[in-house]
Design a protein around this motif. Structure first.
Motif, PDB file in Angstrom:
ATOM      1  N   ALA A   1      27.813  22.287  37.493  1.00  0.00           N
ATOM      2  CA  ALA A   1      28.512  22.758  38.982  1.00  0.00           C
ATOM      3  C   ALA A   1      27.908  23.688  39.751  1.00  0.00           C
ATOM      4  O   ALA A   1      27.581  23.271  40.876  1.00  0.00           O
ATOM      5  CB  ALA A   1      30.052  23.223  38.613  1.00  0.00           C
ATOM      6  N   ALA A   2      27.205  24.495  39.008  1.00  0.00           N
ATOM      7  CA  ALA A   2      26.180  25.589  39.680  1.00  0.00           C
ATOM      8  C   ALA A   2      24.985  25.049  40.214  1.00  0.00           C
ATOM      9  O   ALA A   2      24.710  25.270  41.342  1.00  0.00           O
ATOM     10  CB  ALA A   2      25.836  26.844  38.731  1.00  0.00           C
TER      11      ALA A   2
ATOM     12  N   ALA B   1      24.661  21.646  40.878  1.00  0.00           N
ATOM     13  CA  ALA B   1      25.022  20.659  41.741  1.00  0.00           C
ATOM     14  C   ALA B   1      25.211  21.352  43.207  1.00  0.00           C
ATOM     15  O   ALA B   1      24.589  20.872  44.223  1.00  0.00           O
ATOM     16  CB  ALA B   1      26.175  20.087  41.267  1.00  0.00           C
ATOM     17  N   GLU B   2      25.823  22.582  43.082  1.00  0.00           N
ATOM     18  CA  GLU B   2      26.169  23.226  44.294  1.00  0.00           C
ATOM     19  C   GLU B   2      24.757  23.767  45.097  1.00  0.00           C
ATOM     20  O   GLU B   2      24.759  23.804  46.152  1.00  0.00           O
ATOM     21  CB  GLU B   2      27.179  24.364  44.037  1.00  0.00           C
ATOM     22  CG  GLU B   2      27.593  25.125  45.442  1.00  0.00           C
ATOM     23  CD  GLU B   2      28.704  26.276  44.946  1.00  0.00           C
ATOM     24  OE1 GLU B   2      28.666  27.056  45.743  1.00  0.00           O
ATOM     25  OE2 GLU B   2      29.238  26.086  43.844  1.00  0.00           O
ATOM     26  N   HIS B   3      24.050  24.332  44.266  1.00  0.00           N
ATOM     27  CA  HIS B   3      22.929  24.883  44.721  1.00  0.00           C
ATOM     28  C   HIS B   3      21.756  23.803  45.171  1.00  0.00           C
ATOM     29  O   HIS B   3      21.290  24.173  46.326  1.00  0.00           O
ATOM     30  CB  HIS B   3      22.149  25.581  43.585  1.00  0.00           C
ATOM     31  CG  HIS B   3      20.840  26.395  43.936  1.00  0.00           C
ATOM     32  ND1 HIS B   3      20.626  27.533  44.855  1.00  0.00           N
ATOM     33  CD2 HIS B   3      19.440  26.012  43.881  1.00  0.00           C
ATOM     34  CE1 HIS B   3      19.517  27.890  45.068  1.00  0.00           C
ATOM     35  NE2 HIS B   3      18.967  27.066  44.450  1.00  0.00           N
TER      36      HIS B   3
ATOM     37  N   GLY C   1      22.562  20.558  45.828  1.00  0.00           N
ATOM     38  CA  GLY C   1      23.056  19.353  46.802  1.00  0.00           C
ATOM     39  C   GLY C   1      23.018  18.020  45.976  1.00  0.00           C
ATOM     40  O   GLY C   1      23.585  17.050  46.620  1.00  0.00           O
TER      41      GLY C   1
ATOM     42  N   HIS D   1      26.387  15.930  40.183  1.00  0.00           N
ATOM     43  CA  HIS D   1      26.217  16.183  38.551  1.00  0.00           C
ATOM     44  C   HIS D   1      25.496  15.479  37.455  1.00  0.00           C
ATOM     45  O   HIS D   1      24.903  15.732  36.521  1.00  0.00           O
ATOM     46  CB  HIS D   1      27.701  16.455  38.187  1.00  0.00           C
ATOM     47  CG  HIS D   1      28.500  17.360  38.804  1.00  0.00           C
ATOM     48  ND1 HIS D   1      29.032  17.366  40.008  1.00  0.00           N
ATOM     49  CD2 HIS D   1      28.737  18.711  38.412  1.00  0.00           C
ATOM     50  CE1 HIS D   1      29.742  18.483  40.423  1.00  0.00           C
ATOM     51  NE2 HIS D   1      29.379  19.335  39.461  1.00  0.00           N
TER      52      HIS D   1
END
Length: 59
Positions: A40-41, A43-45, A47, A50
């Motif tokens: 999650a971290a 993917a968020e960072h 873009g 997952h």
């Protein structure tokens, strides 16, 4: 592949830096949550999705 390791562990969470993304840290409530928290971290960072990552945890 993403490599994460525990740098701090308290009663309620682990803090995990991601070696390949040095500015990103994940937090997980327990060892079973580590891979998902790292994904999650990352993917968020980045873009990215997952499923673009593989996680290796060292603990």
């Amino acid at each position: 592949m993403l490599t994460a390791y525990i740098i701090t562990a308290t009663d309620h969470h682990f803090t995990l830096p991601i070696v390949e993304l040095p500015q990103v840290r994940a937090k997980a409530a327990n060892d079973a949550e580590i891979p998902g928290a790292v994904l999650a971290a990352a993917a968020e960072h980045t873009g990215m999705a997952h499923d673009q990552f593989t996680v290796v945890s060292d603990y």
